[in-house]
Scaffold this motif. Structure first.
Motif, PDB file in Angstrom:
ATOM      1  N   MET A   1       3.077  12.703  -6.368  1.00 35.29           N
ATOM      2  CA  MET A   1       3.304  11.325  -5.553  1.00 35.29           C
ATOM      3  C   MET A   1       2.236  10.478  -5.862  1.00 35.29           C
ATOM      4  O   MET A   1       0.993  10.943  -6.026  1.00 35.29           O
ATOM      5  CB  MET A   1       3.622  11.597  -4.316  1.00 35.29           C
ATOM      6  CG  MET A   1       5.015  12.185  -3.792  1.00 35.29           C
ATOM      7  SD  MET A   1       5.303  12.009  -1.995  1.00 35.29           S
ATOM      8  CE  MET A   1       4.240  13.270  -1.263  1.00 35.29           C
ATOM      9  N   THR A   2       2.503   9.630  -6.105  1.00 36.27           N
ATOM     10  CA  THR A   2       1.436   8.291  -6.412  1.00 36.27           C
ATOM     11  C   THR A   2       1.046   7.599  -5.063  1.00 36.27           C
ATOM     12  O   THR A   2       1.925   7.095  -4.356  1.00 36.27           O
ATOM     13  CB  THR A   2       1.949   7.346  -7.501  1.00 36.27           C
ATOM     14  OG1 THR A   2       2.304   7.904  -8.487  1.00 36.27           O
ATOM     15  CG2 THR A   2       0.799   6.175  -7.753  1.00 36.27           C
ATOM     16  N   GLN A   3      -0.268   7.399  -4.922  1.00 40.50           N
ATOM     17  CA  GLN A   3      -0.785   6.723  -3.923  1.00 40.50           C
ATOM     18  C   GLN A   3      -0.144   5.364  -3.891  1.00 40.50           C
ATOM     19  O   GLN A   3      -0.058   4.872  -4.781  1.00 40.50           O
ATOM     20  CB  GLN A   3      -2.157   6.635  -3.643  1.00 40.50           C
ATOM     21  CG  GLN A   3      -2.981   6.121  -2.370  1.00 40.50           C
ATOM     22  CD  GLN A   3      -4.365   6.122  -2.368  1.00 40.50           C
ATOM     23  OE1 GLN A   3      -4.726   7.138  -2.744  1.00 40.50           O
ATOM     24  NE2 GLN A   3      -4.864   5.103  -2.121  1.00 40.50           N
ATOM     25  N   ARG A   4       0.408   4.779  -2.647  1.00 40.63           N
ATOM     26  CA  ARG A   4       0.831   3.660  -2.435  1.00 40.63           C
ATOM     27  C   ARG A   4       0.018   2.481  -2.447  1.00 40.63           C
ATOM     28  O   ARG A   4       0.159   1.237  -2.935  1.00 40.63           O
ATOM     29  CB  ARG A   4       1.943   3.519  -1.377  1.00 40.63           C
ATOM     30  CG  ARG A   4       3.163   4.295  -1.258  1.00 40.63           C
ATOM     31  CD  ARG A   4       3.759   4.334  -0.175  1.00 40.63           C
ATOM     32  NE  ARG A   4       5.111   5.111  -0.473  1.00 40.63           N
ATOM     33  CZ  ARG A   4       6.126   5.326   0.528  1.00 40.63           C
ATOM     34  NH1 ARG A   4       5.756   5.295   1.818  1.00 40.63           N
ATOM     35  NH2 ARG A   4       7.253   5.841   0.192  1.00 40.63           N
ATOM     36  N   LEU A   5      -0.945   2.783  -1.549  1.00 42.32           N
ATOM     37  CA  LEU A   5      -2.057   1.661  -0.970  1.00 42.32           C
ATOM     38  C   LEU A   5      -3.019   2.272  -0.824  1.00 42.32           C
ATOM     39  O   LEU A   5      -3.166   3.120  -0.038  1.00 42.32           O
ATOM     40  CB  LEU A   5      -1.250   0.876   0.053  1.00 42.32           C
ATOM     41  CG  LEU A   5      -2.037  -0.420   0.553  1.00 42.32           C
ATOM     42  CD1 LEU A   5      -1.600  -1.497  -0.361  1.00 42.32           C
ATOM     43  CD2 LEU A   5      -1.588  -0.602   1.906  1.00 42.32           C
ATOM     44  N   ASP A   6      -4.294   1.509  -1.169  1.00 44.98           N
ATOM     45  CA  ASP A   6      -5.691   1.786  -0.648  1.00 44.98           C
ATOM     46  C   ASP A   6      -6.115   1.153   0.594  1.00 44.98           C
ATOM     47  O   ASP A   6      -6.717  -0.258   0.445  1.00 44.98           O
ATOM     48  CB  ASP A   6      -6.809   1.656  -1.681  1.00 44.98           C
ATOM     49  CG  ASP A   6      -8.134   2.266  -1.361  1.00 44.98           C
ATOM     50  OD1 ASP A   6      -8.243   2.526  -0.166  1.00 44.98           O
ATOM     51  OD2 ASP A   6      -9.045   2.222  -2.137  1.00 44.98           O
ATOM     52  N   TYR A   7      -5.526   1.513   1.600  1.00 49.08           N
ATOM     53  CA  TYR A   7      -6.009   0.824   2.939  1.00 49.08           C
ATOM     54  C   TYR A   7      -7.249   0.603   3.172  1.00 49.08           C
ATOM     55  O   TYR A   7      -7.421  -0.406   3.801  1.00 49.08           O
ATOM     56  CB  TYR A   7      -5.360   1.785   4.342  1.00 49.08           C
ATOM     57  CG  TYR A   7      -5.702   2.720   4.599  1.00 49.08           C
ATOM     58  CD1 TYR A   7      -6.911   3.031   5.339  1.00 49.08           C
ATOM     59  CD2 TYR A   7      -4.932   4.109   4.017  1.00 49.08           C
ATOM     60  CE1 TYR A   7      -7.271   4.409   5.483  1.00 49.08           C
ATOM     61  CE2 TYR A   7      -5.572   5.300   4.335  1.00 49.08           C
ATOM     62  CZ  TYR A   7      -6.732   5.428   5.048  1.00 49.08           C
ATOM     63  OH  TYR A   7      -7.203   6.594   5.159  1.00 49.08           O
ATOM     64  N   LYS A   8      -8.184   1.428   2.603  1.00 49.45           N
ATOM     65  CA  LYS A   8      -9.779   1.183   2.908  1.00 49.45           C
ATOM     66  C   LYS A   8     -10.141  -0.113   2.351  1.00 49.45           C
ATOM     67  O   LYS A   8     -10.859  -0.875   2.783  1.00 49.45           O
ATOM     68  CB  LYS A   8     -10.518   2.184   2.352  1.00 49.45           C
ATOM     69  CG  LYS A   8     -10.267   3.447   3.211  1.00 49.45           C
ATOM     70  CD  LYS A   8     -10.803   4.643   2.660  1.00 49.45           C
ATOM     71  CE  LYS A   8     -10.745   5.068   1.085  1.00 49.45           C
ATOM     72  NZ  LYS A   8     -10.126   6.235   0.659  1.00 49.45           N
ATOM     73  N   THR A   9      -9.558  -0.561   1.279  1.00 54.59           N
ATOM     74  CA  THR A   9      -9.909  -1.617   0.460  1.00 54.59           C
ATOM     75  C   THR A   9      -9.123  -2.921   0.802  1.00 54.59           C
ATOM     76  O   THR A   9      -9.780  -3.972   0.932  1.00 54.59           O
ATOM     77  CB  THR A   9      -9.527  -1.541  -0.975  1.00 54.59           C
ATOM     78  OG1 THR A   9     -10.104  -0.471  -1.473  1.00 54.59           O
ATOM     79  CG2 THR A   9      -9.927  -2.753  -1.917  1.00 54.59           C
ATOM     80  N   VAL A  10      -7.839  -2.909   1.153  1.00 54.90           N
ATOM     81  CA  VAL A  10      -7.027  -3.884   1.674  1.00 54.90           C
ATOM     82  C   VAL A  10      -7.262  -4.284   3.108  1.00 54.90           C
ATOM     83  O   VAL A  10      -7.165  -5.580   3.496  1.00 54.90           O
ATOM     84  CB  VAL A  10      -5.570  -3.735   1.297  1.00 54.90           C
ATOM     85  CG1 VAL A  10      -5.378  -3.727  -0.133  1.00 54.90           C
ATOM     86  CG2 VAL A  10      -5.118  -2.887   2.126  1.00 54.90           C
ATOM     87  N   ALA A  11      -7.870  -3.495   3.786  1.00 60.23           N
ATOM     88  CA  ALA A  11      -8.167  -3.850   5.339  1.00 60.23           C
ATOM     89  C   ALA A  11      -9.459  -3.191   5.668  1.00 60.23           C
ATOM     90  O   ALA A  11      -9.549  -2.178   6.553  1.00 60.23           O
ATOM     91  CB  ALA A  11      -6.794  -3.238   6.176  1.00 60.23           C
ATOM     92  N   PRO A  12     -10.465  -3.713   5.182  1.00 60.79           N
ATOM     93  CA  PRO A  12     -11.800  -2.872   5.365  1.00 60.79           C
ATOM     94  C   PRO A  12     -12.270  -2.988   6.740  1.00 60.79           C
ATOM     95  O   PRO A  12     -12.838  -2.274   7.325  1.00 60.79           O
ATOM     96  CB  PRO A  12     -12.698  -3.671   4.439  1.00 60.79           C
ATOM     97  CG  PRO A  12     -12.145  -4.858   3.963  1.00 60.79           C
ATOM     98  CD  PRO A  12     -10.643  -4.593   4.100  1.00 60.79           C
ATOM     99  N   GLN A  13     -12.035  -3.859   7.533  1.00 61.65           N
ATOM    100  CA  GLN A  13     -12.491  -4.085   8.874  1.00 61.65           C
ATOM    101  C   GLN A  13     -11.575  -3.031   9.891  1.00 61.65           C
ATOM    102  O   GLN A  13     -12.352  -2.388  10.727  1.00 61.65           O
ATOM    103  CB  GLN A  13     -12.325  -5.704   9.402  1.00 61.65           C
ATOM    104  CG  GLN A  13     -12.740  -5.622  10.690  1.00 61.65           C
ATOM    105  CD  GLN A  13     -14.457  -5.266  10.972  1.00 61.65           C
ATOM    106  OE1 GLN A  13     -15.156  -5.577  10.377  1.00 61.65           O
ATOM    107  NE2 GLN A  13     -14.560  -4.442  11.957  1.00 61.65           N
ATOM    108  N   ALA A  14     -10.430  -2.853   9.586  1.00 62.72           N
ATOM    109  CA  ALA A  14      -9.638  -1.892  10.170  1.00 62.72           C
ATOM    110  C   ALA A  14     -10.267  -0.532   9.811  1.00 62.72           C
ATOM    111  O   ALA A  14     -10.413   0.386  10.959  1.00 62.72           O
ATOM    112  CB  ALA A  14      -8.244  -2.008   9.807  1.00 62.72           C
ATOM    113  N   PHE A  15     -10.328  -0.373   8.961  1.00 62.15           N
ATOM    114  CA  PHE A  15     -10.906   0.927   8.303  1.00 62.15           C
ATOM    115  C   PHE A  15     -12.215   1.277   9.058  1.00 62.15           C
ATOM    116  O   PHE A  15     -12.482   2.467   9.491  1.00 62.15           O
ATOM    117  CB  PHE A  15     -11.036   0.966   6.775  1.00 62.15           C
ATOM    118  CG  PHE A  15     -11.540   2.333   6.396  1.00 62.15           C
ATOM    119  CD1 PHE A  15     -10.873   3.604   6.369  1.00 62.15           C
ATOM    120  CD2 PHE A  15     -12.995   2.374   5.820  1.00 62.15           C
ATOM    121  CE1 PHE A  15     -11.518   4.792   6.010  1.00 62.15           C
ATOM    122  CE2 PHE A  15     -13.470   3.423   5.395  1.00 62.15           C
ATOM    123  CZ  PHE A  15     -12.756   4.746   5.532  1.00 62.15           C
TER     124      PHE A  15
END
Length: 149
Positions: free
Chosen positions: A1-15
């Motif tokens: 399976m391919t990763q869908r989204l890098d949430y750390k990059t697109v939502a860094p403050q939330a991370f």
């Protein structure tokens, strides 16, 4: 399976906020091994391979016995867990699998026998934190084996 989204990059403050919660849990005074067992058990319940991989590695690195890792999903029947650990694991399961009736009174009472009120609040934050991480990893198909602590 391919990763869908890098949430750390697109939502860094939330991370960073989640990392802050994780740091709070680490400083809470709860035993690190207990928190890691809870993290692993909740990840098993949620079917989060990414987090199961991370927390199994963390527990091994901390010197956790292999037998306790293998039998975690059957902690009620296995003699290798303390009463405090069993209470924490039952609490984590009940909080993770909230049904219409919420957390059963018996589970709450058993948890209170082993945890002070502040500890139980911190344990609940730990359960909430790993549930968030599980949901992010599953939803965005984090690649298993690509990250360690």
């Amino acid at each position: 399976m391919t990763q869908r989204l890098d949430y750390k990059t697109v939502a860094p403050q939330a991370f960073r906020t989640l990392i802050g919660l994780e740091e709070h849990v680490r400083k809470s005074g709860l035993e690190r091994s207990l928190v890691e067992l809870v993290y692993l058990r909740v990840s098993q319940i949620n079917g989060c391979a990414f987090c199961i991989d991370i927390h199994t590695k963390d527990l091994r690195a901390a010197g956790e016995a292999e037998q306790r890792l293998y039998l975690l999903s059957a902690y009620r029947e296995a003699p290798f867990y303390s009463d405090r650990e069993r209470a924490a694991l039952a609490w984590a399961e009940a909080v993770t699998e909230l049904g219409r009736d919420g957390v059963p009174d018996a589970v709450f009472e058993e948890a209170r026998r082993h945890f002070k009120d502040e500890e139980l609040a911190e344990l609940t934050l730990a359960v909430a934190a790993i549930n968030v991480w599980n949901r992010l990893a599953i939803a965005f198909r984090m690649t298993v084996g690509t990250r360690s602590r």
